[in-house]
Design a protein around this motif. Structure first.
Motif, PDB file in Angstrom:
ATOM      1  N   ILE A 254       1.152  -1.114   0.134  1.00 33.26           N
ATOM      2  CA  ILE A 254       0.191   0.418   0.097  1.00 33.26           C
ATOM      3  C   ILE A 254       0.900   1.426  -0.124  1.00 33.26           C
ATOM      4  O   ILE A 254       1.215   1.756   0.561  1.00 33.26           O
ATOM      5  CB  ILE A 254      -1.153  -0.053   1.398  1.00 33.26           C
ATOM      6  N   PRO A 255       1.086   2.328  -1.341  1.00 38.40           N
ATOM      7  CA  PRO A 255       1.601   3.058  -1.611  1.00 38.40           C
ATOM      8  C   PRO A 255       1.232   4.430   0.171  1.00 38.40           C
ATOM      9  O   PRO A 255       1.202   5.664  -0.318  1.00 38.40           O
ATOM     10  CB  PRO A 255       2.039   3.565  -2.362  1.00 38.40           C
ATOM     11  N   ALA A 256       0.796   3.775   1.134  1.00 41.83           N
ATOM     12  CA  ALA A 256       0.747   5.734   2.113  1.00 41.83           C
ATOM     13  C   ALA A 256       1.384   4.578   3.298  1.00 41.83           C
ATOM     14  O   ALA A 256       1.581   3.330   3.697  1.00 41.83           O
ATOM     15  CB  ALA A 256      -0.761   5.272   2.500  1.00 41.83           C
ATOM     16  N   PHE A 257       1.220   5.810   4.483  1.00 45.29           N
ATOM     17  CA  PHE A 257       1.792   4.793   5.448  1.00 45.29           C
ATOM     18  C   PHE A 257       1.107   5.147   6.820  1.00 45.29           C
ATOM     19  O   PHE A 257       0.035   5.891   7.099  1.00 45.29           O
ATOM     20  CB  PHE A 257       2.734   6.398   6.242  1.00 45.29           C
ATOM     21  N   GLY A 258       0.733   3.925   7.190  1.00 42.75           N
ATOM     22  CA  GLY A 258       0.056   4.035   8.105  1.00 42.75           C
ATOM     23  C   GLY A 258      -1.009   3.078   8.743  1.00 42.75           C
ATOM     24  O   GLY A 258      -1.492   2.361   7.353  1.00 42.75           O
ATOM     25  N   LEU A 259      -1.878   2.570   9.640  1.00 42.97           N
ATOM     26  CA  LEU A 259      -2.559   1.068  10.122  1.00 42.97           C
ATOM     27  C   LEU A 259      -4.428   1.880   9.378  1.00 42.97           C
ATOM     28  O   LEU A 259      -4.800   0.828   8.048  1.00 42.97           O
ATOM     29  CB  LEU A 259      -2.565   0.943  11.257  1.00 42.97           C
ATOM     30  N   PRO A 260      -4.372   3.001   9.546  1.00 39.32           N
ATOM     31  CA  PRO A 260      -5.673   3.459   8.743  1.00 39.32           C
ATOM     32  C   PRO A 260      -5.601   3.074   7.394  1.00 39.32           C
ATOM     33  O   PRO A 260      -6.381   3.001   6.792  1.00 39.32           O
ATOM     34  CB  PRO A 260      -5.540   5.400   9.140  1.00 39.32           C
ATOM     35  N   PHE A 261      -4.485   3.159   6.350  1.00 35.88           N
ATOM     36  CA  PHE A 261      -4.499   2.881   5.124  1.00 35.88           C
ATOM     37  C   PHE A 261      -4.777   1.534   4.901  1.00 35.88           C
ATOM     38  O   PHE A 261      -4.877   1.201   3.782  1.00 35.88           O
ATOM     39  CB  PHE A 261      -3.464   4.074   4.633  1.00 35.88           C
ATOM     40  N   VAL A 262      -3.881   0.646   5.868  1.00 37.17           N
ATOM     41  CA  VAL A 262      -4.600  -1.141   5.318  1.00 37.17           C
ATOM     42  C   VAL A 262      -6.100  -1.273   5.897  1.00 37.17           C
ATOM     43  O   VAL A 262      -6.114  -2.232   5.060  1.00 37.17           O
ATOM     44  CB  VAL A 262      -3.927  -1.247   6.756  1.00 37.17           C
TER      45      VAL A 262
END
Length: 465
Positions: free
Chosen positions: A285-293
């Motif tokens: 996932i090209p984004a930082f952090g658990l919310p993006f998971v």
């Protein structure tokens, strides 16, 4: 792209209005609420406001190509036809509900206390690998924004992703009656809008109103890691939706769709494995952090239900981009900045702190006041401070009157090595920041919108640290 055909006469009938000035067979090409926009072929909606009244711009929009104006009072000698209604705000909702009924496409309605916009953007990115997707623009997710979003659907669209935000009871019912989602997603039940909703039980009640408009044989997809949403699905708390399938997504065992083996792939990415039914899928996932998971997992789950291939789902996730102010990672010569200052409530702050704590190096949280928390505001801020103290991060800089309680909560835990500062005023914090931050710091910036923490982000981006 063009609207599905709607004549002025049909629009007047749907809205319970009176068409004045003829032109009943004229087709509406677009619906516009802001007179500053292009109004060519438009039905212009005159909204009376406290500072600006749309009725004052009726003649101007006619001169610029509007085909009709929706009004609450008769206009003297208008230069075109008008539809007269009791309330333009109520009328435009009725028109939006009718217009939505003209589309037989997947419509994904997304709500929750945290992560609505990120999930909306991720969902649109994933579905775009197979469908021509319409999505909510910006944060037009309220009782004026949602109808305008629906009325922006065009003939060519094959799927729609609609963000639905509320702050009081009954609002979600009104929104879902317009949206009529085929898929309803709730991201989390958190501490938000407590001035009206009182507590999490109130938030739960207000958010789950989305089920009232869920289409027959639709899908309710809820975050199964949320302690209130999981029982809603497992015990089937909403029996009136007997034809809706209810599924869970999350990280914990027992979710229908699950993410495991989550590994940070640098500050701006995350690697994990998605379990979608009987298949396991490696995802970056090209984004930082658990919310993006969570956002990507919900999107992959919907893609799976819509018969998307693994390659299509991965392709959609790969093209996702974060929205400014929402865990957007910025780098200067000396700092890594996690710009998450668009808004904040206790649930979203905790999620951001968890993500910050997963990073290597010196980790700094700049946290500001959180709004709309009702009589428990001081307690909730103090609990965030305690979370900071227990998270393992290295430095807390709390800014704002309520954030004094965040400071006190962190101090009360008194973890070894945690550096804690508090400033009542943002201006004082801005002056002092250069002496508090060091080259190589990972810096989270988060607060409610009224704190205007984008000013702190702008200062950090100057690279003077």
């Amino acid at each position: 792209m063009t609207m599905k055909p709607v004549t002025l006469q049909r629009a007047a009938e749907v809205m319970g209005g009176k068409l004045i000035g003829g032109g009943g067979d004229t087709l509406i090409r677009q619906v516009v609420m802001d007179s500053r926009f292009d109004v060519t072929g438009a039905l212009f909606v005159a909204i009376p406001g406290t500072r600006v009244d749309g009725h004052d711009f009726v003649q101007d929009v006619f001169r610029r190509g509007a085909v009709c104006c929706l009004v609450e009072r008769e206009i003297d000698a208008p230069d075109g036809p008008c539809i007269l209604v009791n309330s333009t705000q109520m009328a435009i909702k009725a028109l939006a509900a009718y217009y939505r009924s003209l589309f037989d496409i997947p419509v994904i309605g997304i709500t929750g206390s945290v992560g609505k916009t990120s999930t909306k953007e991720m969902m649109a990115a994933v579905l775009s690998a197979k469908f021509r997707v319409h999505k909510t623009a910006g944060n037009l997710n309220n009782e004026l924004g949602v109808p305008m979003t629906l009325l922006a659907l065009r003939e060519e669209h094959e799927a729609a992703v609609i963000e639905m935000g509320i702050s009081d009871f009954g609002e979600m019912t009104r929104l879902t009656e317009m949206v009529r989602p085929t898929v309803a997603i709730i991201t989390i039940i958190g501490y938000a809008h407590l001035d009206n909703l009182s507590n999490r039980a109130g938030v739960y009640k207000a958010k789950t109103e989305i089920l009232h408009g869920l289409q027959e044989n639709g899908l309710a997809l809820f975050n199964g890691d949320d302690d209130m949403l999981r029982p809603c699905v497992i015990t089937d708390i909403a029996p009136e939706q007997t034809t809706a399938k209810k599924l869970l997504y999350g990280l914990a065992p027992g979710n229908d769709y699950r993410a495991t083996d989550i590994v940070p792939a640098g500050e701006s990415g995350t690697a994990c494995i998605f379990h979608l039914g009987g298949r396991a899928m490696d995802v970056t996932i090209p984004a930082f952090g658990l919310p993006f998971v969570y956002a990507a997992l919900a999107s992959a789950a919907v893609g799976d239900r819509l018969d998307m291939t693994e390659a299509q789902i991965k392709q959609g996730i790969a093209v996702f981009h974060t929205v400014e102010g929402r865990a957007n990672v910025l780098r200067t010569d000396s700092l890594t900045i996690i710009d998450d200052c668009y808004n904040a409530n206790p649930s979203s702050v905790r999620a951001s702190l968890t993500s910050l704590a997963s990073l290597a190096g010196r980790r700094v949280a700049i946290l500001g006041d959180m709004g709309e928390l009702g009589p428990d505001a001081e307690t909730l801020h103090r609990e965030i401070g305690e979370t900071v103290g227990q998270s393992g991060i290295d430095c807390l800089i709390a800014v704002g009157p309520l954030s004094r309680h965040t400071y006190e909560g962190a101090v009360s835990v008194n973890p070894h090595g945690l550096i804690v500062w508090h400033f009542d005023e943002k201006a004082e914090a801005l002056t002092t920041l250069p002496s508090l931050l060091y080259a190589g710091d990972q810096v989270l910036v988060k607060a409610s919108r009224f704190m205007r923490f984008e000013e702190i982000v702008a200062e950090l981006k100057t690279g003077i640290f």
